[in-house]
Motif scaffolding. Structure first.
Motif, PDB file in Angstrom:
ATOM      1  N   ILE A 272       0.841  -1.205   0.000  1.00 41.71           N
ATOM      2  CA  ILE A 272       0.000   0.000   0.000  1.00 41.71           C
ATOM      3  C   ILE A 272       0.879   1.260   0.000  1.00 41.71           C
ATOM      4  O   ILE A 272       0.524   2.262  -0.626  1.00 41.71           O
ATOM      5  CB  ILE A 272      -0.984  -0.030   1.188  1.00 41.71           C
ATOM      6  CG1 ILE A 272      -2.040   1.054   1.005  1.00 41.71           C
ATOM      7  CG2 ILE A 272      -0.300   0.114   2.522  1.00 41.71           C
ATOM      8  CD1 ILE A 272      -3.269   0.834   1.830  1.00 41.71           C
TER       9      ILE A 272
ATOM     10  N   ARG B  20       0.816  11.106   6.773  1.00 42.74           N
ATOM     11  CA  ARG B  20       0.026  11.039   8.006  1.00 42.74           C
ATOM     12  C   ARG B  20      -0.670   9.686   8.055  1.00 42.74           C
ATOM     13  O   ARG B  20      -1.222   9.237   7.051  1.00 42.74           O
ATOM     14  CB  ARG B  20      -1.044  12.139   8.013  1.00 42.74           C
ATOM     15  CG  ARG B  20      -0.482  13.524   8.151  1.00 42.74           C
ATOM     16  CD  ARG B  20      -1.615  14.531   8.330  1.00 42.74           C
ATOM     17  NE  ARG B  20      -1.101  15.884   8.284  1.00 42.74           N
ATOM     18  CZ  ARG B  20      -0.540  16.514   9.321  1.00 42.74           C
ATOM     19  NH1 ARG B  20      -0.441  15.896  10.478  1.00 42.74           N
ATOM     20  NH2 ARG B  20      -0.085  17.746   9.187  1.00 42.74           N
ATOM     21  N   ASP B  21      -0.662   9.064   9.237  1.00 44.04           N
ATOM     22  CA  ASP B  21      -1.383   7.798   9.376  1.00 44.04           C
ATOM     23  C   ASP B  21      -2.883   8.068   9.232  1.00 44.04           C
ATOM     24  O   ASP B  21      -3.420   9.025   9.791  1.00 44.04           O
ATOM     25  CB  ASP B  21      -1.078   7.142  10.727  1.00 44.04           C
ATOM     26  CG  ASP B  21      -1.475   5.674  10.737  1.00 44.04           C
ATOM     27  OD1 ASP B  21      -0.569   4.823  10.798  1.00 44.04           O
ATOM     28  OD2 ASP B  21      -2.694   5.367  10.667  1.00 44.04           O
ATOM     29  N   ILE B  22      -3.563   7.210   8.475  1.00 38.99           N
ATOM     30  CA  ILE B  22      -4.990   7.391   8.202  1.00 38.99           C
ATOM     31  C   ILE B  22      -5.841   7.137   9.454  1.00 38.99           C
ATOM     32  O   ILE B  22      -6.979   7.586   9.535  1.00 38.99           O
ATOM     33  CB  ILE B  22      -5.402   6.442   7.041  1.00 38.99           C
ATOM     34  CG1 ILE B  22      -6.639   6.932   6.330  1.00 38.99           C
ATOM     35  CG2 ILE B  22      -5.578   5.012   7.526  1.00 38.99           C
ATOM     36  CD1 ILE B  22      -6.906   6.196   5.022  1.00 38.99           C
ATOM     37  N   ASN B  23      -5.263   6.460  10.427  1.00 36.28           N
ATOM     38  CA  ASN B  23      -5.993   6.090  11.652  1.00 36.28           C
ATOM     39  C   ASN B  23      -5.145   6.489  12.868  1.00 36.28           C
ATOM     40  O   ASN B  23      -4.578   5.645  13.553  1.00 36.28           O
ATOM     41  CB  ASN B  23      -6.255   4.569  11.628  1.00 36.28           C
ATOM     42  CG  ASN B  23      -7.058   4.103  12.812  1.00 36.28           C
ATOM     43  OD1 ASN B  23      -7.751   4.900  13.460  1.00 36.28           O
ATOM     44  ND2 ASN B  23      -6.963   2.820  13.113  1.00 36.28           N
TER      45      ASN B  23
ATOM     46  N   LEU C 189       3.917   8.382   9.470  1.00 40.23           N
ATOM     47  CA  LEU C 189       4.622   7.162   9.091  1.00 40.23           C
ATOM     48  C   LEU C 189       5.816   7.566   8.244  1.00 40.23           C
ATOM     49  O   LEU C 189       5.645   8.254   7.228  1.00 40.23           O
ATOM     50  CB  LEU C 189       3.712   6.236   8.276  1.00 40.23           C
ATOM     51  CG  LEU C 189       2.437   5.749   8.981  1.00 40.23           C
ATOM     52  CD1 LEU C 189       1.541   5.006   7.980  1.00 40.23           C
ATOM     53  CD2 LEU C 189       2.778   4.848  10.163  1.00 40.23           C
TER      54      LEU C 189
ATOM     55  N   ASN D  85       6.329  -1.809  14.491  1.00 36.74           N
ATOM     56  CA  ASN D  85       5.658  -3.088  14.717  1.00 36.74           C
ATOM     57  C   ASN D  85       6.367  -4.119  13.841  1.00 36.74           C
ATOM     58  O   ASN D  85       6.576  -3.887  12.644  1.00 36.74           O
ATOM     59  CB  ASN D  85       4.178  -2.984  14.349  1.00 36.74           C
ATOM     60  CG  ASN D  85       3.420  -2.073  15.292  1.00 36.74           C
ATOM     61  OD1 ASN D  85       3.771  -1.958  16.468  1.00 36.74           O
ATOM     62  ND2 ASN D  85       2.394  -1.411  14.801  1.00 36.74           N
TER      63      ASN D  85
ATOM     64  N   GLY E 217       1.276  -6.706  15.704  1.00 39.16           N
ATOM     65  CA  GLY E 217       0.379  -5.709  15.129  1.00 39.16           C
ATOM     66  C   GLY E 217       0.793  -5.182  13.766  1.00 39.16           C
ATOM     67  O   GLY E 217       0.157  -4.270  13.236  1.00 39.16           O
ATOM     68  N   GLN E 218       1.862  -5.739  13.180  1.00 34.18           N
ATOM     69  CA  GLN E 218       2.251  -5.270  11.854  1.00 34.18           C
ATOM     70  C   GLN E 218       1.235  -5.750  10.821  1.00 34.18           C
ATOM     71  O   GLN E 218       0.886  -6.943  10.777  1.00 34.18           O
ATOM     72  CB  GLN E 218       3.653  -5.765  11.471  1.00 34.18           C
ATOM     73  CG  GLN E 218       4.159  -5.163  10.156  1.00 34.18           C
ATOM     74  CD  GLN E 218       5.597  -5.537   9.814  1.00 34.18           C
ATOM     75  OE1 GLN E 218       6.227  -6.344  10.517  1.00 34.18           O
ATOM     76  NE2 GLN E 218       6.111  -4.961   8.749  1.00 34.18           N
ATOM     77  N   THR E 219       0.742  -4.821  10.017  1.00 37.71           N
ATOM     78  CA  THR E 219      -0.241  -5.163   8.984  1.00 37.71           C
ATOM     79  C   THR E 219       0.277  -4.874   7.577  1.00 37.71           C
ATOM     80  O   THR E 219      -0.233  -5.416   6.611  1.00 37.71           O
ATOM     81  CB  THR E 219      -1.557  -4.389   9.197  1.00 37.71           C
ATOM     82  OG1 THR E 219      -1.287  -2.986   9.168  1.00 37.71           O
ATOM     83  CG2 THR E 219      -2.217  -4.762  10.510  1.00 37.71           C
ATOM     84  N   VAL E 220       1.272  -3.991   7.473  1.00 36.61           N
ATOM     85  CA  VAL E 220       1.852  -3.657   6.165  1.00 36.61           C
ATOM     86  C   VAL E 220       3.315  -4.102   6.197  1.00 36.61           C
ATOM     87  O   VAL E 220       4.106  -3.594   7.005  1.00 36.61           O
ATOM     88  CB  VAL E 220       1.747  -2.149   5.858  1.00 36.61           C
ATOM     89  CG1 VAL E 220       2.362  -1.849   4.497  1.00 36.61           C
ATOM     90  CG2 VAL E 220       0.292  -1.683   5.903  1.00 36.61           C
TER      91      VAL E 220
ATOM     92  N   HIS F   4       8.183   0.455   8.052  1.00 39.17           N
ATOM     93  CA  HIS F   4       7.774   1.846   8.291  1.00 39.17           C
ATOM     94  C   HIS F   4       7.889   2.123   9.781  1.00 39.17           C
ATOM     95  O   HIS F   4       7.667   1.228  10.601  1.00 39.17           O
ATOM     96  CB  HIS F   4       6.338   2.092   7.815  1.00 39.17           C
ATOM     97  CG  HIS F   4       5.351   1.120   8.388  1.00 39.17           C
ATOM     98  ND1 HIS F   4       5.223  -0.163   7.888  1.00 39.17           N
ATOM     99  CD2 HIS F   4       4.484   1.219   9.420  1.00 39.17           C
ATOM    100  CE1 HIS F   4       4.304  -0.801   8.586  1.00 39.17           C
ATOM    101  NE2 HIS F   4       3.838   0.007   9.534  1.00 39.17           N
TER     102      HIS F   4
ATOM    103  N   HIS G 220       6.351   4.280  12.856  1.00 40.74           N
ATOM    104  CA  HIS G 220       5.293   5.157  13.360  1.00 40.74           C
ATOM    105  C   HIS G 220       5.975   6.260  14.168  1.00 40.74           C
ATOM    106  O   HIS G 220       6.746   5.971  15.089  1.00 40.74           O
ATOM    107  CB  HIS G 220       4.348   4.387  14.287  1.00 40.74           C
ATOM    108  CG  HIS G 220       3.560   3.316  13.613  1.00 40.74           C
ATOM    109  ND1 HIS G 220       2.250   3.488  13.227  1.00 40.74           N
ATOM    110  CD2 HIS G 220       3.892   2.053  13.253  1.00 40.74           C
ATOM    111  CE1 HIS G 220       1.807   2.378  12.665  1.00 40.74           C
ATOM    112  NE2 HIS G 220       2.786   1.485  12.667  1.00 40.74           N
TER     113      HIS G 220
HETATM  114  P1  AMP Z   1       1.352  -1.442  10.960  1.00 42.11           P
HETATM  115  O1  AMP Z   1       0.035  -1.974  11.505  1.00 42.11           O
HETATM  116  O2  AMP Z   1       2.406  -1.216  11.970  1.00 42.11           O
HETATM  117  O3  AMP Z   1       1.802  -2.297   9.798  1.00 42.11           O
HETATM  118  O4  AMP Z   1       1.028   0.004  10.399  1.00 42.11           O
HETATM  119  C1  AMP Z   1       0.340   0.239   9.215  1.00 42.11           C
HETATM  120  C2  AMP Z   1      -0.265   1.594   9.349  1.00 42.11           C
HETATM  121  O5  AMP Z   1      -0.633   2.058   8.054  1.00 42.11           O
HETATM  122  C3  AMP Z   1      -1.551   1.633  10.207  1.00 42.11           C
HETATM  123  O6  AMP Z   1      -1.345   2.476  11.337  1.00 42.11           O
HETATM  124  C4  AMP Z   1      -2.608   2.179   9.260  1.00 42.11           C
HETATM  125  O7  AMP Z   1      -3.498   3.062   9.893  1.00 42.11           O
HETATM  126  C5  AMP Z   1      -1.760   2.885   8.211  1.00 42.11           C
HETATM  127  N1  AMP Z   1      -2.378   3.008   6.908  1.00 42.11           N
HETATM  128  C6  AMP Z   1      -2.970   2.031   6.181  1.00 42.11           C
HETATM  129  N2  AMP Z   1      -3.417   2.518   5.009  1.00 42.11           N
HETATM  130  C7  AMP Z   1      -3.091   3.832   4.994  1.00 42.11           C
HETATM  131  C8  AMP Z   1      -3.283   4.894   4.045  1.00 42.11           C
HETATM  132  N3  AMP Z   1      -3.902   4.693   2.879  1.00 42.11           N
HETATM  133  N4  AMP Z   1      -2.823   6.119   4.361  1.00 42.11           N
HETATM  134  C9  AMP Z   1      -2.184   6.344   5.538  1.00 42.11           C
HETATM  135  N5  AMP Z   1      -1.981   5.385   6.459  1.00 42.11           N
HETATM  136  C10 AMP Z   1      -2.426   4.146   6.197  1.00 42.11           C
END
Ligand code: AMP
Length: 115
Positions: free
Chosen positions: A6, A30-33, A41, A87, A93-96, A100, A102
């Motif tokens: 992403i 900027r983090d979206i959440n 980020l 993460n 908690g890593q999702t991407v 990166h 935070h």
């Molecule tokens: P992590 O969970 O550590 O892998 O962090 C991934 C981060 O990416 C999360 O905090 C999400 O809120 C953030 N994120 C996902 N998609 C987007 C986006 N399109 N723009 C900005 N931040 C995003």
């Protein structure tokens, strides 16, 4: 070939996001959440490193640049004090899986990890 992350898609302009800082090798969004008043980020432009351990082993200079860019962004968007979180692994908690950092700043002293 693995699918673009992403963050790579944001960098390529396929997904909208405001890039608030940039060097040759790192960009900041900027983090979206957001989980803090300032939640940025800092992301290497290359997607070749999944997490901070791979980055540290593969390109420590790029990791140092990532930290410097994160610090500069914390100074620009807050008072310069910041928390840097990587993460590492789904269980943490890593999702991407494109490394990166935070960058969390602004009124965090109440939520200190320290004693
Ligand atoms: P992590 O969970 O550590 O892998 O962090 C991934 C981060 O990416 C999360 O905090 C999400 O809120 C953030 N994120 C996902 N998609 C987007 C986006 N399109 N723009 C900005 N931040 C995003």
């Amino acid at each position: 070939m693995t699918e673009a992350s992403i963050f790579t898609r944001i960098l390529q302009g396929d997904i909208p996001a405001e890039i608030v800082a940039e060097t040759d090798r790192v960009f900041v969004i900027r983090d979206i959440n957001p989980k803090a008043p300032v939640h940025l980020l800092a992301i290497p432009k290359t997607g070749e490193y999944r997490d901070v351990t791979e980055l540290a082993a593969g390109d420590p200079g790029l990791l140092a640049e990532l930290v410097e860019v994160a610090s500069d962004a914390a100074a620009r968007f807050s008072d310069g004090d910041f928390r840097l979180v990587f993460n590492t692994g789904a269980g943490a908690g890593q999702t991407v899986f494109h490394v990166h950092a935070h960058v969390l700043a602004g009124g965090l002293s109440e939520a200190s990890l320290g004693g």
